[in-house]
Design an enzyme around this catalytic site. Structure first.
Site, PDB file in Angstrom:
ATOM      1  N   THR A 121       0.824  -1.206   0.000  1.00 23.57           N
ATOM      2  CA  THR A 121       0.000   0.000   0.000  1.00 23.57           C
ATOM      3  C   THR A 121       0.861   1.261   0.000  1.00 23.57           C
ATOM      4  O   THR A 121       2.001   1.244   0.494  1.00 23.57           O
ATOM      5  CB  THR A 121      -0.884  -0.013   1.272  1.00 23.57           C
ATOM      6  OG1 THR A 121      -1.432   1.283   1.477  1.00 23.57           O
ATOM      7  CG2 THR A 121      -0.077  -0.361   2.522  1.00 23.57           C
ATOM      8  N   ASP A 122       0.293   2.375  -0.471  1.00 24.34           N
ATOM      9  CA  ASP A 122       1.008   3.661  -0.389  1.00 24.34           C
ATOM     10  C   ASP A 122       1.035   4.185   1.046  1.00 24.34           C
ATOM     11  O   ASP A 122       1.757   5.135   1.341  1.00 24.34           O
ATOM     12  CB  ASP A 122       0.383   4.703  -1.330  1.00 24.34           C
ATOM     13  CG  ASP A 122      -1.066   5.041  -0.997  1.00 24.34           C
ATOM     14  OD1 ASP A 122      -1.668   4.384  -0.124  1.00 24.34           O
ATOM     15  OD2 ASP A 122      -1.604   5.986  -1.613  1.00 24.34           O
ATOM     16  N   GLU A 123       0.260   3.552   1.952  1.00 23.33           N
ATOM     17  CA  GLU A 123       0.214   4.048   3.334  1.00 23.33           C
ATOM     18  C   GLU A 123       1.537   3.844   4.064  1.00 23.33           C
ATOM     19  O   GLU A 123       1.772   4.452   5.107  1.00 23.33           O
ATOM     20  CB  GLU A 123      -0.957   3.398   4.088  1.00 23.33           C
ATOM     21  CG  GLU A 123      -2.275   3.711   3.402  1.00 23.33           C
ATOM     22  CD  GLU A 123      -3.520   3.317   4.173  1.00 23.33           C
ATOM     23  OE1 GLU A 123      -3.470   3.248   5.400  1.00 23.33           O
ATOM     24  OE2 GLU A 123      -4.541   3.083   3.504  1.00 23.33           O
TER      25      GLU A 123
ATOM     26  N   TYR B 285      -1.814  -0.728  10.981  1.00 26.58           N
ATOM     27  CA  TYR B 285      -1.935  -1.386   9.664  1.00 26.58           C
ATOM     28  C   TYR B 285      -0.751  -1.032   8.779  1.00 26.58           C
ATOM     29  O   TYR B 285      -0.055  -1.919   8.268  1.00 26.58           O
ATOM     30  CB  TYR B 285      -3.244  -0.972   8.972  1.00 26.58           C
ATOM     31  CG  TYR B 285      -3.243  -1.255   7.484  1.00 26.58           C
ATOM     32  CD1 TYR B 285      -3.235  -2.567   6.999  1.00 26.58           C
ATOM     33  CD2 TYR B 285      -3.223  -0.210   6.546  1.00 26.58           C
ATOM     34  CE1 TYR B 285      -3.204  -2.828   5.636  1.00 26.58           C
ATOM     35  CE2 TYR B 285      -3.200  -0.466   5.179  1.00 26.58           C
ATOM     36  CZ  TYR B 285      -3.194  -1.776   4.722  1.00 26.58           C
ATOM     37  OH  TYR B 285      -3.155  -2.028   3.372  1.00 26.58           O
TER      38      TYR B 285
ATOM     39  N   LYS C 288       2.370  -3.328   7.261  1.00 24.15           N
ATOM     40  CA  LYS C 288       2.637  -3.487   5.825  1.00 24.15           C
ATOM     41  C   LYS C 288       4.064  -3.012   5.505  1.00 24.15           C
ATOM     42  O   LYS C 288       4.754  -3.625   4.694  1.00 24.15           O
ATOM     43  CB  LYS C 288       1.622  -2.708   4.992  1.00 24.15           C
ATOM     44  CG  LYS C 288       0.219  -3.276   4.994  1.00 24.15           C
ATOM     45  CD  LYS C 288       0.095  -4.674   4.399  1.00 24.15           C
ATOM     46  CE  LYS C 288       0.336  -4.708   2.908  1.00 24.15           C
ATOM     47  NZ  LYS C 288       0.020  -6.056   2.347  1.00 24.15           N
TER      48      LYS C 288
HETATM   49  P1  NAD Z   1      -9.267  -7.749   2.143  1.00 21.33           P
HETATM   50  O1  NAD Z   1      -9.288  -7.486   3.588  1.00 21.33           O
HETATM   51  O2  NAD Z   1     -10.496  -7.480   1.325  1.00 21.33           O
HETATM   52  O3  NAD Z   1      -8.879  -9.268   1.860  1.00 21.33           O
HETATM   53  C1  NAD Z   1      -7.850  -9.916   2.546  1.00 21.33           C
HETATM   54  C2  NAD Z   1      -7.933 -11.414   2.217  1.00 21.33           C
HETATM   55  O4  NAD Z   1      -6.856 -12.064   2.896  1.00 21.33           O
HETATM   56  C3  NAD Z   1      -9.236 -12.059   2.697  1.00 21.33           C
HETATM   57  O5  NAD Z   1      -9.734 -12.940   1.704  1.00 21.33           O
HETATM   58  C4  NAD Z   1      -8.796 -12.844   3.933  1.00 21.33           C
HETATM   59  O6  NAD Z   1      -9.577 -14.012   4.162  1.00 21.33           O
HETATM   60  C5  NAD Z   1      -7.354 -13.205   3.579  1.00 21.33           C
HETATM   61  N1  NAD Z   1      -6.517 -13.413   4.772  1.00 21.33           N
HETATM   62  C6  NAD Z   1      -6.414 -12.597   5.866  1.00 21.33           C
HETATM   63  N2  NAD Z   1      -5.563 -13.142   6.749  1.00 21.33           N
HETATM   64  C7  NAD Z   1      -5.115 -14.304   6.216  1.00 21.33           C
HETATM   65  C8  NAD Z   1      -4.184 -15.297   6.631  1.00 21.33           C
HETATM   66  N3  NAD Z   1      -3.573 -15.212   7.834  1.00 21.33           N
HETATM   67  N4  NAD Z   1      -3.942 -16.347   5.811  1.00 21.33           N
HETATM   68  C9  NAD Z   1      -4.563 -16.447   4.605  1.00 21.33           C
HETATM   69  N5  NAD Z   1      -5.458 -15.543   4.167  1.00 21.33           N
HETATM   70  C10 NAD Z   1      -5.720 -14.481   4.946  1.00 21.33           C
HETATM   71  O7  NAD Z   1      -8.021  -6.922   1.578  1.00 21.33           O
HETATM   72  P2  NAD Z   1      -7.856  -6.163   0.190  1.00 21.33           P
HETATM   73  O8  NAD Z   1      -8.430  -4.806   0.304  1.00 21.33           O
HETATM   74  O9  NAD Z   1      -8.285  -7.075  -0.910  1.00 21.33           O
HETATM   75  O10 NAD Z   1      -6.270  -5.998   0.159  1.00 21.33           O
HETATM   76  C11 NAD Z   1      -5.444  -7.011  -0.414  1.00 21.33           C
HETATM   77  C12 NAD Z   1      -3.988  -6.587  -0.306  1.00 21.33           C
HETATM   78  O11 NAD Z   1      -3.789  -5.363  -0.997  1.00 21.33           O
HETATM   79  C13 NAD Z   1      -3.518  -6.342   1.133  1.00 21.33           C
HETATM   80  O12 NAD Z   1      -2.213  -6.844   1.252  1.00 21.33           O
HETATM   81  C14 NAD Z   1      -3.554  -4.826   1.276  1.00 21.33           C
HETATM   82  O13 NAD Z   1      -2.587  -4.398   2.208  1.00 21.33           O
HETATM   83  C15 NAD Z   1      -3.205  -4.394  -0.133  1.00 21.33           C
HETATM   84  N6  NAD Z   1      -3.739  -3.093  -0.541  1.00 21.33           N
HETATM   85  C16 NAD Z   1      -5.057  -2.775  -0.346  1.00 21.33           C
HETATM   86  C17 NAD Z   1      -5.538  -1.546  -0.787  1.00 21.33           C
HETATM   87  C18 NAD Z   1      -7.013  -1.173  -0.642  1.00 21.33           C
HETATM   88  O14 NAD Z   1      -7.391  -0.030  -0.945  1.00 21.33           O
HETATM   89  N7  NAD Z   1      -7.891  -2.077  -0.219  1.00 21.33           N
HETATM   90  C19 NAD Z   1      -4.693  -0.627  -1.397  1.00 21.33           C
HETATM   91  C20 NAD Z   1      -3.345  -0.988  -1.580  1.00 21.33           C
HETATM   92  C21 NAD Z   1      -2.896  -2.225  -1.156  1.00 21.33           C
HETATM   93  P1  TYD Z   2     -10.747   3.686   4.528  1.00 18.50           P
HETATM   94  O1  TYD Z   2     -11.711   3.269   3.460  1.00 18.50           O
HETATM   95  O2  TYD Z   2     -10.819   3.046   5.863  1.00 18.50           O
HETATM   96  O3  TYD Z   2      -9.288   3.555   3.882  1.00 18.50           O
HETATM   97  P2  TYD Z   2      -7.848   4.075   4.452  1.00 18.50           P
HETATM   98  O4  TYD Z   2      -7.978   4.407   5.888  1.00 18.50           O
HETATM   99  O5  TYD Z   2      -6.978   2.875   4.222  1.00 18.50           O
HETATM  100  O6  TYD Z   2      -7.478   5.247   3.584  1.00 18.50           O
HETATM  101  O7  TYD Z   2     -10.904   5.254   4.740  1.00 18.50           O
HETATM  102  C1  TYD Z   2     -10.741   6.163   3.674  1.00 18.50           C
HETATM  103  C2  TYD Z   2     -10.824   7.551   4.263  1.00 18.50           C
HETATM  104  O8  TYD Z   2     -12.165   7.769   4.721  1.00 18.50           O
HETATM  105  C3  TYD Z   2      -9.940   7.770   5.486  1.00 18.50           C
HETATM  106  O9  TYD Z   2      -9.419   9.095   5.441  1.00 18.50           O
HETATM  107  C4  TYD Z   2     -10.871   7.607   6.671  1.00 18.50           C
HETATM  108  C5  TYD Z   2     -12.207   8.083   6.132  1.00 18.50           C
HETATM  109  N1  TYD Z   2     -13.404   7.399   6.682  1.00 18.50           N
HETATM  110  C6  TYD Z   2     -14.460   8.169   7.176  1.00 18.50           C
HETATM  111  O10 TYD Z   2     -14.414   9.413   7.169  1.00 18.50           O
HETATM  112  N2  TYD Z   2     -15.559   7.521   7.672  1.00 18.50           N
HETATM  113  C7  TYD Z   2     -15.651   6.157   7.699  1.00 18.50           C
HETATM  114  O11 TYD Z   2     -16.672   5.610   8.203  1.00 18.50           O
HETATM  115  C8  TYD Z   2     -14.577   5.390   7.171  1.00 18.50           C
HETATM  116  C9  TYD Z   2     -14.619   3.888   7.182  1.00 18.50           C
HETATM  117  C10 TYD Z   2     -13.456   6.051   6.665  1.00 18.50           C
END
Ligand code: NAD
Ligand code: TYD
Length: 366
Positions: free
Chosen positions: A133-135, A159, A163
């Site tokens: 992630t960019d975080e 989180y 990461k």
């Molecule tokens: P998500 O929470 O929707 O899915 C995570 C998946 O991992 C689920 O299917 C869960 O069952 C599985 N999982 C969790 N713990 C596990 C374990 N111990 N063993 C096996 N499986 C396990 O997450 P996402 O949003 O699809 O994110 C996927 C990846 O991309 C993550 O690594 C996250 O850090 C990264 N990412 C997410 C975002 C975003 O905006 N959602 C952005 C950039 C990077």
């Molecule tokens: P989120 O979807 O949790 O992603 P991330 O924290 O990884 O960026 O949140 C996106 C943005 O929205 C973040 O600045 C927090 C804000 N947010 C709210 O204002 N209200 C909410 O209920 C949630 C879940 C997030």
């Protein structure tokens, strides 16, 4: 090639698998523990393909992983399994440390043992792609500036710290053991099958249910939004053509303040779901300012120039087109939503972020 995808039942992992099965000839082994965030229904028709297999395994379980590698003989790993929600990591960091750090460490070791036993041609082709992630870069505190692949790491939340640690482990396995790794760091994703604890799906579902739309703080924080299918395509491009040992930033060139995002969702709902819930005359009147998130990052913005220059990837969806598709998808997919909504976790957020009072605008109207 045969790709072992971890976290393939999650939001992004399932988009990757749907893309791989529909658009490429690769095969997939989905390794997922099926936590609250994992849902096999998100795979859709991809799960019926002969090129798809599922293994319910926790990435922290070395024995089970060894057995999966031995039986399926993957040619690449795409590692997405993680605990992914910042608020949950504040509520309880232990699972984040366990899966994102310890789990990644276990997976790296099992992948390395497997890789070292491959014959020379298979070893030359093997890749370990870590999806991050960019975080990890922390936040940008002004309206200008972008995260590049050289930006120093400065994570803010449990989180993003977990990461960041996992990224460091992956690079160490490259430098020390020669495991051929690729790392990608992506901005906020949105789209279908997104678990409704994250901003965009939560706001769509709450608005449809006539519930408050909880905006943390004043809603001025900025995120760069990328449609999940654009991310899935970028990830497969990096796996196929990325240079070993390199990092690629992936982003959408779509920076919006949280409040703008919520207002945009409300406007789309006015158009796509004009029948309001009982007692609601305008979706936007549900906007409610609640206590800010501790350590809340102010602004994320990605310079995605490297992946564009080197690999020719660019997002296809604009925020307007992607958000419209997303809102429509949540209006059309009640069965999936009912399946994943438990409500228990939102009770914690309600208590933590304070009682949700109507917005000043709504109060003024009353
Ligand atoms: P998500 O929470 O929707 O899915 C995570 C998946 O991992 C689920 O299917 C869960 O069952 C599985 N999982 C969790 N713990 C596990 C374990 N111990 N063993 C096996 N499986 C396990 O997450 P996402 O949003 O699809 O994110 C996927 C990846 O991309 C993550 O690594 C996250 O850090 C990264 N990412 C997410 C975002 C975003 O905006 N959602 C952005 C950039 C990077
Ligand atoms: P989120 O979807 O949790 O992603 P991330 O924290 O990884 O960026 O949140 C996106 C943005 O929205 C973040 O600045 C927090 C804000 N947010 C709210 O204002 N209200 C909410 O209920 C949630 C879940 C997030």
């Amino acid at each position: 090639m045969k790709i072992l995808v971890t976290g393939g039942a999650g939001f992004i992992g399932s988009a990757v698998i749907r893309h791989v099965i529909a658009e490429t000839e690769h095969a997939v082994v989905n390794v997922d523990a099926l936590t609250y965030a994992g849902n096999l229904a998100s795979l859709g028709e991809a799960a019926d393909s002969e090129r798809y297999a599922f293994e319910r395994v926790d990435i922290g379980d070395a024995e089970a992983l060894r057995e999966v590698f031995a039986r399926h003989q993957p040619e690449a790993v795409m590692h997405l399994a993680a605990e992914s929600h910042v608020d949950r990591s504040i509520h309880g960091p232990a699972d984040f440390i366990q899966t994102n750090l310890v789990g990644t460490g276990v997976l790296l070791e099992v992948a390395r043992e497997y890789y070292e036993r491959l014959d020379a041609p298979r070893r030359a082709a093997f890749r370990f792609h870590h999806v991050s992630t960019d975080e990890v870069y922390g936040d940008l505190d002004g309206p200008t500036g972008l995260f590049t692949e050289e930006t120093p790491y400065a994570p803010s939340s449990p989180y993003s710290a977990s990461k960041a640690g996992s990224d460091h482990l992956v690079r160490a396995w490259y430098r020390t053991f020669g495991l051929p790794v690729l790392v990608t760091n992506c901005s906020n994703n949105y789209g279908p099958y997104h678990f409704p604890e994250k901003l965009i799906p939560l706001m769509i579902l709450n608005a449809r249910a006539g519930k408050p739309l909880p905006v943390y703080g004043d809603g001025s924080q900025i995120r760069d939004w990328l449609y999940v299918e654009d991310h899935a395509r970028a990830l497969v491009t990096v796996l196929e053509s990325g240079r070993v040992g390199e990092t690629y930033n992936i982003g959408g060139h779509n920076e919006y303040r949280n409040l703008e995002v919520v207002e945009h969702i409300c406007a789309l709902l006015e158009e796509l779901a004009p029948e309001h819930p009982a007692g609601v005359t305008r979706y936007a009147e549900l906007i409610t300012y609640v206590k800010d998130r501790p350590g809340h990052d102010l602004r994320y913005a990605i310079d995605a120039g490297k992946i564009e220059r080197e690999l020719g990837w660019r997002p296809r969806e604009t925020f307007e087109s992607g958000l419209r598709k997303t809102v429509q998808w949540y209006l059309d997919n009640d069965a999936w939503i009912t399946d994943v909504t438990s409500g228990a976790y939102r009770e914690w957020t309600r208590r933590h972020y304070g009682e949700q009072t109507p917005s000043a605008e709504a109060q003024a109207k009353e």
